[in-house]
Design a protein around this motif. Structure first.
Motif, PDB file in Angstrom:
ATOM      1  N   GLU A 112       5.438   6.169  -5.142  1.00  0.00           N
ATOM      2  CA  GLU A 112       6.417   6.219  -4.044  1.00  0.00           C
ATOM      3  C   GLU A 112       6.761   4.798  -3.598  1.00  0.00           C
ATOM      4  O   GLU A 112       7.900   4.487  -3.270  1.00  0.00           O
ATOM      5  N   GLN A 113       5.775   3.910  -3.573  1.00  0.00           N
ATOM      6  CA  GLN A 113       5.989   2.496  -3.266  1.00  0.00           C
ATOM      7  C   GLN A 113       5.201   1.657  -4.282  1.00  0.00           C
ATOM      8  O   GLN A 113       4.217   2.149  -4.848  1.00  0.00           O
ATOM      9  N   ARG A 132      -2.407  10.742   2.163  1.00  0.00           N
ATOM     10  CA  ARG A 132      -1.081  11.047   1.618  1.00  0.00           C
ATOM     11  C   ARG A 132      -1.059  10.891   0.102  1.00  0.00           C
ATOM     12  O   ARG A 132      -0.256  11.500  -0.583  1.00  0.00           O
ATOM     13  N   PRO A 201       6.640  -3.745   2.006  1.00  0.00           N
ATOM     14  CA  PRO A 201       6.989  -2.350   1.709  1.00  0.00           C
ATOM     15  C   PRO A 201       8.059  -2.331   0.608  1.00  0.00           C
ATOM     16  O   PRO A 201       9.120  -2.956   0.760  1.00  0.00           O
ATOM     17  N   ALA A 202       7.762  -1.673  -0.493  1.00  0.00           N
ATOM     18  CA  ALA A 202       8.715  -1.670  -1.624  1.00  0.00           C
ATOM     19  C   ALA A 202       8.850  -0.249  -2.147  1.00  0.00           C
ATOM     20  O   ALA A 202       7.962   0.254  -2.841  1.00  0.00           O
ATOM     21  N   ILE A 203       9.961   0.403  -1.833  1.00  0.00           N
ATOM     22  CA  ILE A 203      10.188   1.805  -2.216  1.00  0.00           C
ATOM     23  C   ILE A 203      10.560   1.864  -3.683  1.00  0.00           C
ATOM     24  O   ILE A 203      11.492   1.185  -4.122  1.00  0.00           O
ATOM     25  N   PHE A 220      13.084  -1.413  -4.222  1.00  0.00           N
ATOM     26  CA  PHE A 220      13.660  -2.319  -3.234  1.00  0.00           C
ATOM     27  C   PHE A 220      12.669  -2.564  -2.099  1.00  0.00           C
ATOM     28  O   PHE A 220      11.934  -1.664  -1.715  1.00  0.00           O
ATOM     29  N   ASN A 221      12.659  -3.789  -1.583  1.00  0.00           N
ATOM     30  CA  ASN A 221      11.763  -4.105  -0.454  1.00  0.00           C
ATOM     31  C   ASN A 221      12.528  -4.745   0.685  1.00  0.00           C
ATOM     32  O   ASN A 221      13.581  -5.365   0.473  1.00  0.00           O
ATOM     33  N   GLY A 222      11.978  -4.586   1.875  1.00  0.00           N
ATOM     34  CA  GLY A 222      12.418  -5.363   3.029  1.00  0.00           C
ATOM     35  C   GLY A 222      11.141  -5.898   3.633  1.00  0.00           C
ATOM     36  O   GLY A 222      10.179  -6.168   2.899  1.00  0.00           O
ATOM     37  N   TRP A 223      11.120  -5.977   4.963  1.00  0.00           N
ATOM     38  CA  TRP A 223       9.853  -6.245   5.643  1.00  0.00           C
ATOM     39  C   TRP A 223       9.539  -5.041   6.518  1.00  0.00           C
ATOM     40  O   TRP A 223      10.380  -4.169   6.719  1.00  0.00           O
ATOM     41  N   TYR A 224       8.325  -4.976   7.024  1.00  0.00           N
ATOM     42  CA  TYR A 224       7.904  -3.840   7.846  1.00  0.00           C
ATOM     43  C   TYR A 224       8.382  -3.978   9.293  1.00  0.00           C
ATOM     44  O   TYR A 224       8.524  -5.089   9.830  1.00  0.00           O
ATOM     45  N   MET A 225       8.627  -2.824   9.896  1.00  0.00           N
ATOM     46  CA  MET A 225       8.704  -2.758  11.355  1.00  0.00           C
ATOM     47  C   MET A 225       7.300  -2.298  11.778  1.00  0.00           C
ATOM     48  O   MET A 225       6.762  -1.363  11.172  1.00  0.00           O
ATOM     49  N   GLU A 228       5.765   1.317  11.772  1.00  0.00           N
ATOM     50  CA  GLU A 228       5.523   2.065  10.533  1.00  0.00           C
ATOM     51  C   GLU A 228       4.032   2.084  10.184  1.00  0.00           C
ATOM     52  O   GLU A 228       3.493   3.081   9.712  1.00  0.00           O
ATOM     53  N   ARG A 232       2.433   5.231  12.457  1.00  0.00           N
ATOM     54  CA  ARG A 232       2.445   6.267  11.417  1.00  0.00           C
ATOM     55  C   ARG A 232       1.317   6.097  10.407  1.00  0.00           C
ATOM     56  O   ARG A 232       0.399   6.893  10.366  1.00  0.00           O
ATOM     57  N   TRP A 314      15.562   9.407  12.399  1.00  0.00           N
ATOM     58  CA  TRP A 314      14.887   8.344  11.635  1.00  0.00           C
ATOM     59  C   TRP A 314      15.108   6.980  12.276  1.00  0.00           C
ATOM     60  O   TRP A 314      14.253   6.097  12.174  1.00  0.00           O
TER      61      TRP A 314
HETATM   62  N1  H49 Z   1      10.373  -1.263   6.078  1.00  0.00           N
HETATM   63  C1  H49 Z   1      10.540  -0.409   5.177  1.00  0.00           C
HETATM   64  N2  H49 Z   1      10.124   0.870   5.383  1.00  0.00           N
HETATM   65  C2  H49 Z   1      10.506   2.004   4.679  1.00  0.00           C
HETATM   66  C3  H49 Z   1      11.816   2.162   4.236  1.00  0.00           C
HETATM   67  C4  H49 Z   1      12.147   3.336   3.517  1.00  0.00           C
HETATM   68  C5  H49 Z   1      11.192   4.328   3.299  1.00  0.00           C
HETATM   69  C6  H49 Z   1       9.903   4.139   3.761  1.00  0.00           C
HETATM   70  C7  H49 Z   1       8.860   5.185   3.482  1.00  0.00           C
HETATM   71  N3  H49 Z   1       9.236   6.413   4.159  1.00  0.00           N
HETATM   72  C8  H49 Z   1       8.309   7.494   3.903  1.00  0.00           C
HETATM   73  C9  H49 Z   1       7.263   7.471   4.964  1.00  0.00           C
HETATM   74  C10 H49 Z   1       6.195   8.469   4.659  1.00  0.00           C
HETATM   75  C11 H49 Z   1       6.343   9.550   5.682  1.00  0.00           C
HETATM   76  C12 H49 Z   1       7.393   9.130   6.641  1.00  0.00           C
HETATM   77  N4  H49 Z   1       7.795   7.793   6.259  1.00  0.00           N
HETATM   78  C13 H49 Z   1       9.543   2.997   4.444  1.00  0.00           C
HETATM   79  C14 H49 Z   1      11.181  -0.755   3.893  1.00  0.00           C
HETATM   80  C15 H49 Z   1      10.838  -0.378   2.612  1.00  0.00           C
HETATM   81  C16 H49 Z   1      11.699  -0.949   1.639  1.00  0.00           C
HETATM   82  C17 H49 Z   1      12.678  -1.726   2.192  1.00  0.00           C
HETATM   83  S1  H49 Z   1      12.505  -1.795   3.857  1.00  0.00           S
END
Ligand code: H49
Ligand code: HEM
Length: 348
Positions: A112-113, A132, A201-203, A220-225, A228, A232, A314
């Motif tokens: 997933e990441q 998870r 974080p890299a999806i 793709f990656n950004g930075w974390y908020m 998260e 979470r 979201w």
């Molecule tokens: N900061 C980020 N967070 C992010 C962005 C997209 C998706 C996710 C993961 N979402 C799934 C999680 C797992 C359950 C609810 N949220 C995180 C970034 C990830 C990649 C680029 S920015």
């Protein structure tokens, strides 16, 4: 007639004729480098669940469409992590691997990441690590992954496949996985909990879809908020479930919901995450700053005459929603293309 978006692209008709001819010949067509870069940036701009879109024009695109072999895909994912966080500054980046082509499906990343922690199911039913990913961890062990040292923060290997059959498993080298130990600015007992989290974080399980072409491997990656991680990943009951632990250490009345012990523990966990990333000099944003930036983005998009899709459920952060400006308004969540999409056949 010029592309309204992208005057540099030139008149669209000749290009459309070329594309139709290539589709006639091969059943698909190839984006120019400029189309790929703009398509990826537009896909980010169209992501209605993303609060971080203010900087959509600065997305860095690593064009690796010639790469399909799983071993090379894994190697390029490691390079992506190094390239996205050269020091501790994180740079929003996407790597685009070979798309699906008739008779030759593109590679697929099963994770997933790029960076996720293992969840080890113990005999008593408890999980060491991230629940998870307990199912994913079990599957990887059946595919021959020996497992890590068994800590709650063992980084999982990448699982990549290009053709039917089991995926290639590839460990991430330690130097490509930047991590931050979690401490608290006031409570010294916090770091005794031994918590840490990865910086980037890299999806890796979403498809980048541009003009009908699906790039199923486009991490793709950004930075974390901070929320998260603090609200979470470390707090959810079906994740690291740390609110009772933190609340007890804070001496709160855990048995009584009305003491708001969960809420107090949540805030301190988020204070610790922001403090730790700041202390480590690693890029991270807080939900107040990000909410303000998003509304600036929304206003700019409206001034540019574009619809900015947004999904309230979201966009509004998981703590202190009404204390951020994104809470106090409505949005329209229209599906636009290009897009980053969850495709049903992804291996979730
Ligand atoms: N900061 C980020 N967070 C992010 C962005 C997209 C998706 C996710 C993961 N979402 C799934 C999680 C797992 C359950 C609810 N949220 C995180 C970034 C990830 C990649 C680029 S920015
Ligand atoms: C630069 C800093 C960024 C921040 C702070 C940010 C923040 C976020 C947050 C908090 C979410 C919700 C995640 C969740 O609740 O699980 C999200 C979702 C999303 N972001 Fe961003 N983001 C950033 C950059 C990016 C980039 C670079 C891309 C792609 C190029 C992107 C694409 C998306 C997508 C597609 C989603 C929805 C994921 C889904 O539907 O599962 N974001 N973002």
């Amino acid at each position: 007639m010029f592309h309204a978006e992208n005057p540099a692209a030139g008149p669209v008709e000749p290009r459309l004729r070329e594309v139709r001819a290539e589709i006639g010949r091969t059943g698909t067509y190839t984006h120019t480098p400029g189309e790929l870069v703009f398509g990826a940036r537009a896909a980010w701009r169209n992501s209605g669940r993303c609060i971080g879109r203010l900087y959509w024009r600065s997305l860095r695109v690593r064009d690796r469409r010639h790469v399909r072999d799983p071993r090379q895909v894994a190697a390029e994912c490691v390079e992506h992590l190094r390239d996205a966080a050269p020091g501790r500054r994180i740079r929003p980046t996407v790597t685009v691997f070979a798309p699906d082509r008739p008779g030759a499906p593109g590679p697929r990343i099963w994770n997933e990441q790029l960076i996720r922690y293992a969840g080890y199911e113990m005999d008593d039913g408890s999980v060491v690590g991230d629940p998870r990913y307990a199912g994913f961890t079990t599957m990887l062990r059946k595919l021959g992954w020996p497992g890590g040292p068994g800590t709650p923060f063992d980084v999982l290997p990448l699982a990549v496949s290009a053709d039917p059959g089991p995926p290639l498993l590839a460990e991430l080298p330690g130097d490509a996985v930047l991590e931050v130990p979690i401490s608290h600015p006031v409570h010294p007992w916090f770091e005794e909990l031994g918590l840490r989290w990865h910086a980037v974080p890299a999806i890796s399980n979403m498809c980048l879809e541009i003009g009908g072409v699906c790039y199923r491997a486009a991490p793709f990656n950004g930075w974390y908020m901070g929320t998260e991680i603090g609200a979470r990943n470390l707090a959810d009951e079906d994740r690291y479930d740390l609110l009772p632990v933190v609340a007890r250490r804070m001496g709160l009345e855990v048995g009584n919901d009305r003491s708001l012990w969960r809420d107090h523990a949540l805030v301190e966990l988020n204070v610790a995450v922001l403090h730790s990333f700041e202390k480590a000099g690693v890029t991270m944003t807080d939900h107040h700053t990000e909410a303000r930036r998003f509304l600036i983005h929304l206003e700019r998009e409206e001034r540019a005459g574009r619809t900015c899709p947004a999904d309230w459920s979201w966009i509004v952060p998981p703590i202190s929603g009404s204390a951020t400006p994104v809470f106090h308004r409505y949005y329209t969540d229209v599906r636009l293309s290009p897009a980053f999409a969850h495709h049903p056949d992804s291996l979730e």
